[in-house]
Design an enzyme around this catalytic site. Structure first.
Site, PDB file in Angstrom:
ATOM      1  N   ASP A  14      46.864  36.227 -79.476  1.00  0.00           N
ATOM      2  CA  ASP A  14      46.366  37.538 -79.078  1.00  0.00           C
ATOM      3  C   ASP A  14      45.435  38.001 -80.196  1.00  0.00           C
ATOM      4  OD1 ASP A  14      46.212  40.000 -77.654  1.00  0.00           O
ATOM      5  OD2 ASP A  14      47.628  40.866 -79.064  1.00  0.00           O
ATOM      6  N   THR A  57      42.444  46.377 -84.632  1.00  0.00           N
ATOM      7  CA  THR A  57      41.451  47.298 -84.078  1.00  0.00           C
ATOM      8  C   THR A  57      42.123  48.424 -83.307  1.00  0.00           C
ATOM      9  OG1 THR A  57      41.188  45.975 -82.061  1.00  0.00           O
ATOM     10  CG2 THR A  57      39.693  45.488 -83.885  1.00  0.00           C
ATOM     11  N   ALA A 102      43.024  40.128 -73.609  1.00  0.00           N
ATOM     12  CA  ALA A 102      42.453  40.842 -72.461  1.00  0.00           C
ATOM     13  C   ALA A 102      41.177  41.588 -72.833  1.00  0.00           C
ATOM     14  CB  ALA A 102      43.478  41.828 -71.903  1.00  0.00           C
ATOM     15  N   LYS A 137      48.426  41.449 -68.912  1.00  0.00           N
ATOM     16  CA  LYS A 137      49.774  41.081 -69.323  1.00  0.00           C
ATOM     17  C   LYS A 137      50.732  42.195 -68.865  1.00  0.00           C
ATOM     18  CE  LYS A 137      47.631  39.184 -73.512  1.00  0.00           C
ATOM     19  NZ  LYS A 137      47.428  39.412 -74.957  1.00  0.00           N
ATOM     20  N   GLU A 171      51.909  36.809 -80.480  1.00  0.00           N
ATOM     21  CA  GLU A 171      51.711  38.106 -79.826  1.00  0.00           C
ATOM     22  C   GLU A 171      52.397  39.238 -80.582  1.00  0.00           C
ATOM     23  OE1 GLU A 171      50.798  40.231 -77.639  1.00  0.00           O
ATOM     24  OE2 GLU A 171      49.594  39.119 -76.199  1.00  0.00           O
TER      25      GLU A 171
END
Length: 223
Positions: free
Chosen positions: A10, A18, A116, A146, A170
């Site tokens: 991820d 961020t 994503a 997700k 993750e």
């Protein structure tokens, strides 16, 4: 335990933080809509798509909005976010990440991003680590957020590896669930309290090797 050959990462919270920029952008948008949006509320947006994130903010404020207007606001949020991202510096990569990626590649593992974010390629470019990934699966090529496993299944497909030979790194509960839904090992980056379903938990990628990660996964598999 099937031999691990692929590593999927991820982006936000694993490679770079961020989240602060996402929060500032969402906060600006919420303020413009007179919605009180806090850092605690922002936790609910972790690992969630842009549209769903905005819908959560609208729910918090008890505000309804036509789909077309939602789309415009999501675009506005991304424009604000990008203003921050364009100023991103290479030293904002999280501690130990660059070395972990370099060493994992040297050991023969195939690496993919599984995020994503539609801005993933730009962020990797700003951090100067694009060339450390064999493949990039991001929000431009998948549509399901997700915990749907689509992003990780796509990553494995791009790496030309079976799902059960991949491990996912993750920091969000939805991402851990997505990894398991894809039939992959899930390495949680964070705390056991926040990621109770992860196969193993690491505070980060600093001062740890891929060999140590695989050994920890093997120990869990045997127990």
């Amino acid at each position: 335990m099937k031999e691990i050959k692929g590593l999927l990462f991820d982006l936000d919270g694993v490679i770079v933080d961020t989240a602060k920029y996402h929060y500032l952008a969402w906060k600006k948008l919420a303020d413009d809509l007179n919605i009180n949006f806090t850092e605690k509320d922002n936790e609910r947006l972790k690992g969630v798509s842009r549209m769903r994130s905005f819908e959560i903010i609208l729910e918090i404020g008890g505000v309804t909005m036509p789909e077309e207007e939602k789309e415009k606001n999501c675009t506005k949020k991304n424009d604000i976010y990008l203003e921050y991202i364009y100023q991103l510096k290479s030293d904002e990569i999280l501690p130990g990440v660059r070395k972990f990626l370099e060493d994992a590649r040297a050991e023969g593992y195939r690496l993919a991003l599984g995020s994503a974010s539609r801005n993933a390629k730009l962020i990797l470019e700003k951090l100067g680590i694009t060339d450390l990934f064999d493949e990039i699966a991001d929000g431009t090529i998948v549509s399901n957020a997700k915990p749907d496993p689509e992003i990780f299944l796509k990553g494995a497909e791009l790496l030309k590896l079976p799902s059960d030979s991949c491990a996912v790194f993750e920091d969000a509960a939805a991402g851990i669930e997505a990894a398991h839904n894809a039939g992959m090992y899930a390495v949680g980056i964070g705390t056991e309290e926040n990621l109770p379903e992860a196969d193993i938990i690491l505070p980060g990628l600093n001062n740890i090797t891929i060999e140590e990660v695989v050994k920890k996964l093997q120990e869990v598999e045997r127990s």
